[in-house]
Design a protein around this motif. Sequence first.
Motif, PDB file in Angstrom:
ATOM      1  N   PRO A  45     151.916  67.798  59.507  1.00 34.26           N
ATOM      2  CA  PRO A  45     152.367  66.218  60.382  1.00 34.26           C
ATOM      3  C   PRO A  45     153.529  65.433  59.044  1.00 34.26           C
ATOM      4  CG  PRO A  45     150.412  67.227  60.510  1.00 34.26           C
ATOM      5  CD  PRO A  45     151.105  68.308  59.904  1.00 34.26           C
ATOM      6  N   GLY A  46     155.122  64.921  59.528  1.00 38.96           N
ATOM      7  CA  GLY A  46     155.270  64.070  58.878  1.00 38.96           C
ATOM      8  C   GLY A  46     156.088  64.546  57.358  1.00 38.96           C
ATOM      9  N   LEU A  47     157.002  66.568  57.737  1.00 35.00           N
ATOM     10  CA  LEU A  47     157.186  67.169  56.809  1.00 35.00           C
ATOM     11  C   LEU A  47     158.163  66.791  57.043  1.00 35.00           C
ATOM     12  CD1 LEU A  47     156.930  69.409  54.864  1.00 35.00           C
ATOM     13  CD2 LEU A  47     157.218  70.823  56.285  1.00 35.00           C
ATOM     14  N   THR A  48     159.084  66.126  56.086  1.00 36.40           N
ATOM     15  CA  THR A  48     160.746  66.002  55.189  1.00 36.40           C
ATOM     16  C   THR A  48     161.206  66.467  54.727  1.00 36.40           C
ATOM     17  OG1 THR A  48     159.997  64.039  53.615  1.00 36.40           O
ATOM     18  CG2 THR A  48     159.958  62.977  55.846  1.00 36.40           C
ATOM     19  N   ARG A  49     160.234  67.208  54.081  1.00 34.81           N
ATOM     20  CA  ARG A  49     160.830  68.772  52.573  1.00 34.81           C
ATOM     21  C   ARG A  49     160.159  69.030  51.481  1.00 34.81           C
ATOM     22  NH1 ARG A  49     165.843  67.755  50.687  1.00 34.81           N
ATOM     23  NH2 ARG A  49     165.718  65.592  50.635  1.00 34.81           N
ATOM     24  N   MET A  50     160.683  70.834  51.994  1.00 32.71           N
ATOM     25  CA  MET A  50     160.075  71.924  51.498  1.00 32.71           C
ATOM     26  C   MET A  50     160.946  71.861  50.195  1.00 32.71           C
ATOM     27  SD  MET A  50     159.190  75.574  53.138  1.00 32.71           S
ATOM     28  CE  MET A  50     158.162  74.903  54.956  1.00 32.71           C
ATOM     29  N   ILE A  51     160.245  71.495  48.810  1.00 33.40           N
ATOM     30  CA  ILE A  51     160.299  72.124  47.541  1.00 33.40           C
ATOM     31  C   ILE A  51     159.685  73.299  47.088  1.00 33.40           C
ATOM     32  CG2 ILE A  51     160.360  71.186  44.853  1.00 33.40           C
ATOM     33  CD1 ILE A  51     159.980  68.285  45.974  1.00 33.40           C
ATOM     34  N   VAL A  52     160.873  74.364  46.577  1.00 37.08           N
ATOM     35  CA  VAL A  52     160.667  75.484  46.207  1.00 37.08           C
ATOM     36  C   VAL A  52     160.691  75.488  44.850  1.00 37.08           C
ATOM     37  CG1 VAL A  52     161.062  78.042  47.004  1.00 37.08           C
ATOM     38  CG2 VAL A  52     161.530  76.474  48.612  1.00 37.08           C
ATOM     39  N   VAL A  53     159.416  76.063  44.586  1.00 37.93           N
ATOM     40  CA  VAL A  53     159.418  76.070  42.858  1.00 37.93           C
ATOM     41  C   VAL A  53     159.248  78.209  42.220  1.00 37.93           C
ATOM     42  CG1 VAL A  53     158.821  75.422  40.369  1.00 37.93           C
ATOM     43  CG2 VAL A  53     158.051  73.931  42.769  1.00 37.93           C
ATOM     44  N   ALA A  54     160.730  78.462  41.728  1.00 34.49           N
ATOM     45  CA  ALA A  54     160.420  79.936  41.588  1.00 34.49           C
ATOM     46  C   ALA A  54     161.658  80.575  40.875  1.00 34.49           C
ATOM     47  CB  ALA A  54     161.628  80.462  43.202  1.00 34.49           C
ATOM     48  N   ALA A  55     161.853  80.885  40.011  1.00 30.59           N
ATOM     49  CA  ALA A  55     162.725  81.188  39.103  1.00 30.59           C
ATOM     50  C   ALA A  55     163.977  80.844  39.373  1.00 30.59           C
ATOM     51  CB  ALA A  55     162.434  82.830  38.224  1.00 30.59           C
ATOM     52  N   PRO A  56     164.656  80.180  38.562  1.00 30.66           N
ATOM     53  CA  PRO A  56     166.507  79.612  38.718  1.00 30.66           C
ATOM     54  C   PRO A  56     167.405  81.073  39.447  1.00 30.66           C
ATOM     55  CG  PRO A  56     165.654  78.673  36.503  1.00 30.66           C
ATOM     56  CD  PRO A  56     164.517  79.549  37.212  1.00 30.66           C
ATOM     57  N   GLN A  83     151.182  75.037  36.133  1.00 27.76           N
ATOM     58  CA  GLN A  83     150.916  74.071  36.228  1.00 27.76           C
ATOM     59  C   GLN A  83     152.135  73.105  36.102  1.00 27.76           C
ATOM     60  OE1 GLN A  83     147.380  72.028  34.089  1.00 27.76           O
ATOM     61  NE2 GLN A  83     149.033  70.154  33.224  1.00 27.76           N
ATOM     62  N   GLN A  84     152.910  73.624  34.738  1.00 29.08           N
ATOM     63  CA  GLN A  84     154.596  73.333  34.774  1.00 29.08           C
ATOM     64  C   GLN A  84     155.222  73.340  35.676  1.00 29.08           C
ATOM     65  OE1 GLN A  84     154.148  75.987  31.206  1.00 29.08           O
ATOM     66  NE2 GLN A  84     154.362  74.237  29.556  1.00 29.08           N
ATOM     67  N   SER A  85     155.205  74.747  36.493  1.00 25.80           N
ATOM     68  CA  SER A  85     155.901  74.988  38.062  1.00 25.80           C
ATOM     69  C   SER A  85     155.745  74.202  38.993  1.00 25.80           C
ATOM     70  CB  SER A  85     155.658  76.448  38.144  1.00 25.80           C
ATOM     71  OG  SER A  85     155.710  77.175  38.130  1.00 25.80           O
ATOM     72  N   VAL A  86     154.300  73.116  38.967  1.00 27.22           N
ATOM     73  CA  VAL A  86     153.571  72.136  39.538  1.00 27.22           C
ATOM     74  C   VAL A  86     154.667  70.709  39.503  1.00 27.22           C
ATOM     75  CG1 VAL A  86     152.187  71.181  41.548  1.00 27.22           C
ATOM     76  CG2 VAL A  86     152.174  73.428  40.250  1.00 27.22           C
ATOM     77  N   ALA A  87     154.535  70.745  38.110  1.00 26.52           N
ATOM     78  CA  ALA A  87     155.343  69.314  37.514  1.00 26.52           C
ATOM     79  C   ALA A  87     156.230  69.194  37.823  1.00 26.52           C
ATOM     80  CB  ALA A  87     154.908  69.509  36.422  1.00 26.52           C
ATOM     81  N   ALA A  88     157.352  70.404  38.198  1.00 25.38           N
ATOM     82  CA  ALA A  88     158.629  70.460  38.101  1.00 25.38           C
ATOM     83  C   ALA A  88     158.703  69.907  39.147  1.00 25.38           C
ATOM     84  CB  ALA A  88     159.511  71.647  38.008  1.00 25.38           C
ATOM     85  N   GLY A  89     157.577  70.212  40.616  1.00 25.07           N
ATOM     86  CA  GLY A  89     158.386  70.232  42.001  1.00 25.07           C
ATOM     87  C   GLY A  89     157.820  68.527  42.006  1.00 25.07           C
ATOM     88  N   VAL A  90     156.843  68.225  42.042  1.00 20.05           N
ATOM     89  CA  VAL A  90     156.690  66.916  41.187  1.00 20.05           C
ATOM     90  C   VAL A  90     157.657  65.907  41.472  1.00 20.05           C
ATOM     91  CG1 VAL A  90     155.004  64.854  40.539  1.00 20.05           C
ATOM     92  CG2 VAL A  90     154.120  67.319  41.581  1.00 20.05           C
TER      93      VAL A  90
END
Length: 226
Positions: A45-56, A83-90
């Motif tokens: 519901p309401g999805l406007t973007r997907m942020i994928v956190v992965a190795a560059p 946690q640092q990966s999620v923070a990068a996504g946030v």
Amino acid sequence: MIPANVILVAGGRGRRFGGAVAKQFQLLAGTPLLVWTARRFRDAPGLTRMIVVAAPEEHPRCEALLAPLGVPLRFAAAGPERQQSVAAGVALLDPDCEIAVVHDAVRPMVDPAAIAACMEAARETGAAILAIPVADTVKRCAGDRVVETVSRGDLWLAQTPQAFRADVLRRAHAEAAREQIIATDDATLVERLGLPVAVVPGSPSNRKITTPGDLAWAEALLAHPA
């Protein structure tokens, strides 16, 4: 519809899985786990973007796999800790995002109805997680000796997705960074703020694929759904 972003955490190296292929790219019925998981969120519901956190170095590969879904994508660099990966996504959430959903990219069997229920609970309360009750007897041990048997009546096993009002998740990560706190999931960071976290019943089938045996289990589930 309330605008929502999902953060797919796909930065793991899969050391326990073994082999040269990171587990988010392992094939399940011929399709990478990352794609299976992303498909589960396509109609959230309401999805406007997907942020994928992965190795560059994996960003181009992730983009090639996920672009056919037709969901706007953004990519963040994975950190040394989850946690640092999620923070990068946030940090890459859309400015107008109201609900932020965090999910392990290697939980491909999550039910879209459970995703929607978790998001709705977060909209109402500020934060929500999928979880399942502990089914087995729990023992607290010291070394190789049982110290006590712990009542399992109020014990739950946390899963993802975990959904939050975006301002709550931003605040939780900012406080954790300031105080140098590391937690194993995002709900813990919200709990530290003294804010409520709702529990939405999940499913044993929402298993994190960690070992080759987990992947074989998922193949069997697809072949013979319950």
